[in-house]
Design a protein around this motif. Structure first.
Motif, PDB file in Angstrom:
ATOM      1  N   PRO A 310       0.827  -1.220   0.000  1.00  0.00           N
ATOM      2  CA  PRO A 310       0.000   0.000   0.000  1.00  0.00           C
ATOM      3  C   PRO A 310       0.855   1.261   0.000  1.00  0.00           C
ATOM      4  O   PRO A 310       1.941   1.300   0.584  1.00  0.00           O
ATOM      5  N   ALA A 311       0.365   2.281  -0.677  1.00  0.00           N
ATOM      6  CA  ALA A 311       1.015   3.590  -0.663  1.00  0.00           C
ATOM      7  C   ALA A 311       0.553   4.338   0.580  1.00  0.00           C
ATOM      8  O   ALA A 311      -0.630   4.650   0.716  1.00  0.00           O
ATOM      9  N   ARG A 312       1.493   4.619   1.481  1.00  0.00           N
ATOM     10  CA  ARG A 312       1.141   5.191   2.781  1.00  0.00           C
ATOM     11  C   ARG A 312       1.809   6.555   2.946  1.00  0.00           C
ATOM     12  O   ARG A 312       3.028   6.644   3.160  1.00  0.00           O
ATOM     13  N   PRO A 313       1.054   7.630   2.814  1.00  0.00           N
ATOM     14  CA  PRO A 313       1.629   8.965   2.982  1.00  0.00           C
ATOM     15  C   PRO A 313       1.918   9.261   4.447  1.00  0.00           C
ATOM     16  O   PRO A 313       1.530   8.512   5.344  1.00  0.00           O
ATOM     17  N   PHE A 314       2.611  10.352   4.680  1.00  0.00           N
ATOM     18  CA  PHE A 314       2.784  10.840   6.039  1.00  0.00           C
ATOM     19  C   PHE A 314       1.469  11.438   6.535  1.00  0.00           C
ATOM     20  O   PHE A 314       0.780  12.138   5.788  1.00  0.00           O
ATOM     21  N   ALA A 315       1.134  11.184   7.790  1.00  0.00           N
ATOM     22  CA  ALA A 315       0.014  11.860   8.444  1.00  0.00           C
ATOM     23  C   ALA A 315       0.573  12.968   9.327  1.00  0.00           C
ATOM     24  O   ALA A 315       1.466  12.729  10.140  1.00  0.00           O
ATOM     25  N   GLY A 316       0.061  14.156   9.134  1.00  0.00           N
ATOM     26  CA  GLY A 316       0.402  15.267  10.018  1.00  0.00           C
ATOM     27  C   GLY A 316      -0.736  15.498  10.989  1.00  0.00           C
ATOM     28  O   GLY A 316      -1.908  15.422  10.613  1.00  0.00           O
ATOM     29  N   VAL A 317      -0.422  15.749  12.229  1.00  0.00           N
ATOM     30  CA  VAL A 317      -1.446  15.965  13.261  1.00  0.00           C
ATOM     31  C   VAL A 317      -1.180  17.299  13.942  1.00  0.00           C
ATOM     32  O   VAL A 317      -0.079  17.544  14.437  1.00  0.00           O
ATOM     33  N   GLN A 318      -2.175  18.161  13.931  1.00  0.00           N
ATOM     34  CA  GLN A 318      -2.107  19.421  14.675  1.00  0.00           C
ATOM     35  C   GLN A 318      -2.644  19.166  16.083  1.00  0.00           C
ATOM     36  O   GLN A 318      -3.665  18.504  16.245  1.00  0.00           O
ATOM     37  N   ALA A 319      -1.957  19.691  17.076  1.00  0.00           N
ATOM     38  CA  ALA A 319      -2.356  19.406  18.463  1.00  0.00           C
ATOM     39  C   ALA A 319      -2.082  20.596  19.361  1.00  0.00           C
ATOM     40  O   ALA A 319      -1.295  21.495  19.021  1.00  0.00           O
ATOM     41  N   LEU A 320      -2.745  20.584  20.508  1.00  0.00           N
ATOM     42  CA  LEU A 320      -2.483  21.573  21.557  1.00  0.00           C
ATOM     43  C   LEU A 320      -1.619  20.919  22.623  1.00  0.00           C
ATOM     44  O   LEU A 320      -1.918  19.811  23.085  1.00  0.00           O
ATOM     45  N   PHE A 321      -0.544  21.603  23.010  1.00  0.00           N
ATOM     46  CA  PHE A 321       0.392  21.115  24.009  1.00  0.00           C
ATOM     47  C   PHE A 321       0.421  22.074  25.190  1.00  0.00           C
ATOM     48  O   PHE A 321       0.386  23.290  25.013  1.00  0.00           O
ATOM     49  N   VAL A 322       0.499  21.504  26.401  1.00  0.00           N
ATOM     50  CA  VAL A 322       0.523  22.307  27.627  1.00  0.00           C
ATOM     51  C   VAL A 322       1.965  22.581  28.024  1.00  0.00           C
ATOM     52  O   VAL A 322       2.794  21.661  28.102  1.00  0.00           O
ATOM     53  N   ASN A 323       2.261  23.822  28.273  1.00  0.00           N
ATOM     54  CA  ASN A 323       3.580  24.240  28.739  1.00  0.00           C
ATOM     55  C   ASN A 323       3.881  23.572  30.085  1.00  0.00           C
ATOM     56  O   ASN A 323       3.092  23.650  31.025  1.00  0.00           O
ATOM     57  N   ALA A 324       5.035  22.899  30.176  1.00  0.00           N
ATOM     58  CA  ALA A 324       5.419  22.247  31.434  1.00  0.00           C
ATOM     59  C   ALA A 324       5.667  23.259  32.544  1.00  0.00           C
ATOM     60  O   ALA A 324       5.665  22.892  33.724  1.00  0.00           O
ATOM     61  N   HIS A 325       5.865  24.520  32.190  1.00  0.00           N
ATOM     62  CA  HIS A 325       6.083  25.581  33.179  1.00  0.00           C
ATOM     63  C   HIS A 325       4.965  26.619  33.079  1.00  0.00           C
ATOM     64  O   HIS A 325       5.205  27.817  33.288  1.00  0.00           O
ATOM     65  N   ALA A 326       3.763  26.163  32.776  1.00  0.00           N
ATOM     66  CA  ALA A 326       2.640  27.075  32.577  1.00  0.00           C
ATOM     67  C   ALA A 326       2.347  27.884  33.834  1.00  0.00           C
ATOM     68  O   ALA A 326       2.447  27.385  34.960  1.00  0.00           O
ATOM     69  N   ALA A 327       1.961  29.131  33.623  1.00  0.00           N
ATOM     70  CA  ALA A 327       1.572  29.979  34.743  1.00  0.00           C
ATOM     71  C   ALA A 327       0.238  29.538  35.325  1.00  0.00           C
ATOM     72  O   ALA A 327      -0.021  29.747  36.510  1.00  0.00           O
ATOM     73  N   ASN A 328      -0.605  28.942  34.515  1.00  0.00           N
ATOM     74  CA  ASN A 328      -1.925  28.495  34.956  1.00  0.00           C
ATOM     75  C   ASN A 328      -2.125  27.039  34.523  1.00  0.00           C
ATOM     76  O   ASN A 328      -2.940  26.727  33.650  1.00  0.00           O
ATOM     77  N   PRO A 329      -1.385  26.089  35.131  1.00  0.00           N
ATOM     78  CA  PRO A 329      -1.396  24.702  34.656  1.00  0.00           C
ATOM     79  C   PRO A 329      -2.739  23.996  34.820  1.00  0.00           C
ATOM     80  O   PRO A 329      -3.111  23.179  33.974  1.00  0.00           O
ATOM     81  N   VAL A 330      -3.466  24.272  35.910  1.00  0.00           N
ATOM     82  CA  VAL A 330      -4.746  23.592  36.127  1.00  0.00           C
ATOM     83  C   VAL A 330      -5.743  23.980  35.037  1.00  0.00           C
ATOM     84  O   VAL A 330      -6.410  23.128  34.444  1.00  0.00           O
ATOM     85  N   ALA A 331      -5.826  25.269  34.746  1.00  0.00           N
ATOM     86  CA  ALA A 331      -6.734  25.731  33.696  1.00  0.00           C
ATOM     87  C   ALA A 331      -6.306  25.201  32.335  1.00  0.00           C
ATOM     88  O   ALA A 331      -7.138  24.823  31.510  1.00  0.00           O
ATOM     89  N   ALA A 332      -5.003  25.152  32.092  1.00  0.00           N
ATOM     90  CA  ALA A 332      -4.499  24.667  30.801  1.00  0.00           C
ATOM     91  C   ALA A 332      -4.880  23.209  30.586  1.00  0.00           C
ATOM     92  O   ALA A 332      -5.362  22.827  29.518  1.00  0.00           O
ATOM     93  N   HIS A 333      -4.669  22.375  31.601  1.00  0.00           N
ATOM     94  CA  HIS A 333      -5.037  20.962  31.479  1.00  0.00           C
ATOM     95  C   HIS A 333      -6.544  20.790  31.359  1.00  0.00           C
ATOM     96  O   HIS A 333      -7.021  19.926  30.605  1.00  0.00           O
ATOM     97  N   ASP A 334      -7.305  21.582  32.074  1.00  0.00           N
ATOM     98  CA  ASP A 334      -8.762  21.501  31.981  1.00  0.00           C
ATOM     99  C   ASP A 334      -9.225  21.846  30.571  1.00  0.00           C
ATOM    100  O   ASP A 334     -10.066  21.150  29.990  1.00  0.00           O
ATOM    101  N   PHE A 335      -8.659  22.886  29.996  1.00  0.00           N
ATOM    102  CA  PHE A 335      -9.072  23.330  28.670  1.00  0.00           C
ATOM    103  C   PHE A 335      -8.795  22.250  27.625  1.00  0.00           C
ATOM    104  O   PHE A 335      -9.658  21.920  26.802  1.00  0.00           O
ATOM    105  N   VAL A 336      -7.593  21.678  27.645  1.00  0.00           N
ATOM    106  CA  VAL A 336      -7.228  20.743  26.580  1.00  0.00           C
ATOM    107  C   VAL A 336      -7.844  19.357  26.785  1.00  0.00           C
ATOM    108  O   VAL A 336      -8.119  18.657  25.813  1.00  0.00           O
ATOM    109  N   THR A 337      -8.075  18.949  28.030  1.00  0.00           N
ATOM    110  CA  THR A 337      -8.589  17.588  28.250  1.00  0.00           C
ATOM    111  C   THR A 337     -10.104  17.517  28.329  1.00  0.00           C
ATOM    112  O   THR A 337     -10.691  16.476  28.005  1.00  0.00           O
TER     113      THR A 337
END
Length: 428
Positions: A310-337
């Motif tokens: 089979p001819a299998r192209p590359f899949a690109g995935v756009q995603a949101l990542f949480v900063n490991a040193h986020a100023a507001n980590p609880v809100a960041a994780h809540d928003f993305v999850t």
């Protein structure tokens, strides 16, 4: 930069397309921002987590921000956390800045990025792990695999993309089962209808374009890296040996016949298709806005194989990542999850960006968009996630220039391919 929608950037992993569709082009193509209305509140979000007042900062491109605003309306109403946006496209500079600024507390809480930057982000310790729990069931396997690095899940996907074969239905209704058949059909149509090209596939005269040719390479069994049973890439090349040499021979054949030309830049390829000079175009969903604006009747098909696999192209995935040193980590994780995985949120981002969603239910709701629906299917069922491991940075330049030399007839295919393998392994 070679074109406006979804321009090609050179980023951390090397030379690969980081595609962006402008909102103006998108609206011209028929996708609006008002179809869903306001997003409903998410009852499982951080309202009960005591988030309180505060600010959440998200770095995103101008095409993603309208969709994020719609998601954030309910989020802010329920949590009291205001969302601010830093408009910046992802490229080598923005990734480097995020890596440098994160430990100093100067980077945004959340960053949107193609998944193939994950290796650099994770090895520098600037993104936090993210657990989706039961919500992961609504994402395609490729989307979930793409945001895993070294066994840890880091991001929440929102879009997928890959290349496919776009057919001009006003010229032909053929569905070629092999790449050789595709070439024969294209050549016949050139003779019968006076077309200029049998097919259009973008290349770069200076650096080549392995991304667009990868489906052909994989059809010979020559994937770029070894993959574990779980789908993660290891820094071990697998595109050498007899499989890689067979693909190199085929490249030489394509170049000698003129079916793939290194002078066909992305602009030339797109314009040839839009102008009816070619019946087929190998391209991604970033091509669709211009096609729709031109009123063309087209069909999206998988790239047919050149080899016996089979001819299998590359899949690109756009995603949101949480900063490991986020100023507001609880809100960041809540928003993305809790907010981002919903069908409504995934659809809002699809409507503002034109990218096929990573959510299965959001794709199922796209019954009036068969072209992007087919891209989503191919990205899920056939494509392979673009490697995000740092070793990929050693691959692109050798890979592209080698393909160019073979296509142009400046080098014997097998010795040139073997020299490329040795050079890449030396870099890794």
């Amino acid at each position: 930069m070679e074109r406006t929608p979804y321009p090609r950037h050179r980023v951390a992993t090397g030379q690969r397309p980081d595609r962006r569709l402008t909102r103006r082009a998108l609206l011209g193509g028929g996708l609006g921002l008002g179809a869903l209305g306001a997003l409903s509140a998410c009852t499982e979000s951080g309202a009960g987590l005591g988030l309180g007042a505060g600010t959440l900062k998200i770095q995103a491109g101008d095409d993603e921000i309208p969709g994020l605003r719609r998601i954030a309306e309910g989020f802010t109403q329920q949590t009291g956390v205001n969302v601010e946006y830093i408009q910046r496209e992802i490229n080598a500079d923005s990734i480097s800045d995020f890596i440098a600024q994160s430990p100093m507390g100067q980077a945004p809480d959340i960053i949107i990025s193609p998944h193939d930057n994950l290796g650099q982000l994770a090895t520098n310790g600037v993104v936090a792990s993210v657990e989706l729990g039961d919500r992961a069931q609504d994402f395609t396997d490729n989307a979930l695999t793409a945001v895993v690095f070294d066994g840890v899940s880091y991001g929440v996907p929102y879009a997928v993309e890959c290349v496919a074969l776009i057919r001009n239905d006003q010229i032909t209704d053929a569905q070629p089962e092999s790449f050789d058949e595709l070439r024969r059909i294209g050549r016949r149509l050139m003779q019968e209808q006076g077309l200029s090209y049998p097919l259009a596939v973008s290349q770069s005269p200076t650096s080549g374009d392995p991304y667009h040719l990868y489906p052909l390479q994989t059809s010979f069994g020559a994937e770029v890296f070894h993959r574990t049973e779980g789908g993660e890439y290891l820094p071990e090349l697998t595109m050498g040996g007899s499989e890689g040499e067979a693909f190199a021979d085929y490249l030489a054949e394509l170049g000698e016949a003129g079916d793939v030309q290194t002078s066909m830049t992305p602009d030339i390829a797109s314009e040839a298709f839009l102008n009816g000079e070619s019946p087929f175009l190998i391209g991604g969903p970033w091509e669709l806005a211009a096609i729709e604006a031109a009123g063309m009747r087209c069909t999206v098909l998988p790239v047919p194989p050149a080899g016996d696999q089979p001819a299998r192209p590359f899949a690109g995935v756009q995603a949101l990542f949480v900063n490991a040193h986020a100023a507001n980590p609880v809100a960041a994780h809540d928003f993305v999850t809790n907010w981002l995985p919903t069908t409504e949120a995934q659809t809002a981002l699809y409507e503002s960006t034109g990218r096929p969603p990573a959510s299965v239910t959001a794709v199922e709701a796209m019954d009036d968009d068969p072209l992007r629906t087919e891209y989503a299917r191919i990205a899920d069922e056939l494509a392979l996630p673009m490697p995000s491991i740092p070793a990929m940075g050693a691959v692109w330049s050798f890979w592209g220039t080698t393909e160019n030399a073979i296509l142009d007839g400046r080098a014997e295919p097998r010795p040139q391919w073997q020299s490329m393998i040795e050079s890449i392994e030396g870099q890794i």
